[in-house]
Scaffold this active site. Sequence first.
Site: not given
Ligand code: RIB
Length: 311
Positions: A229, A232, A257-260
């Site tokens: 979230l 949040k 890329a915070a979620g990644d």
């Molecule tokens: O989650 C971020 C990513 O989403 C980026 O690096 C971009 O390449 C897309 O895939």
Amino acid sequence: MIVVIGSINMDLVLRVPRMPLPGETLTGGLFQTIPGGKGANQAVACARLSGGGDRMRVAMIGCIGADAFGVALREALRADDIDDSHVASLPGVASGIASILVDANGQNSIVIAGGANDMLSPARINAASALLEQASIVVLQLETPLATVRHAIRLAHALGKIVVLNPAPAPTAGLPPDMLAQVDYLIPNEIEAAMLVGTAPTDAGGSAAIEAAARKLRAQGCRNVLITLGAKGIHAALANTNRHFAAQPVTAIDTTAAGDTFIGGFVAALAAGRSEVDAIAFGQRAAAWSVTRVGAQTSIPHFRDLEPDDR
Ligand code: RIB
């Protein structure tokens, strides 16, 4: 070993004062090319965030073009000791790219051209079955063909692996029930969660709606659902408990890329034997760190950045 199956993109990042309106030309600021792609970002996050005495091997399965971006993208994986033996360089196909605008508040808007990522086939997953057999956790997203993701999940599940799916970008038609039933941890953001249960994304938001979406996704067979979230926090609907995890307050300059990063931290901690609750908290700390830096792979912390006393 952690195996990540998914996209590898070169991010073409332009900073803008605000998002342009339709038909408007804006003058932007700094332009950068930064290795990205949800799959590669999650592999890099798993590699950097496994540490202490528990450093995990990480391998990636995906496709790049036999072009200059492809060379740079492979080098970026190798720089983090990621096994790239099942990353195919495809002649005559462009590497995937993401065109990313980042505004003054750190919010982004992303458009992707899949290129080589669209060529990741079930046959390539079968060719990597020996690698999959060595995995404890298999991580997937949806920036590669859905049929391939579905095939890979079926194979990983049949091999008894823990399957983590980040359903991003979420398909408007939802996901096939047999696929969800083989997922151990589904990790959507709130918009993706709403799309998967057939609610309009604009209706996402309220905590009751988020809890309802998580319940529906669990009812479709996912064993655990973690809805990210942003500022949040995280709503976790785990097999034995439901819990909200507040986010660490930080000033975000770029949320790309915070979620990644969360997923990589969560998976690395889980693979190291930490509890789900600890793994979620660790992933959150990693994601909070990442939003204070610019770019995708350039913003992912190392284990030592978060746990300096336990290298
Ligand atoms: O989650 C971020 C990513 O989403 C980026 O690096 C971009 O390449 C897309 O895939």
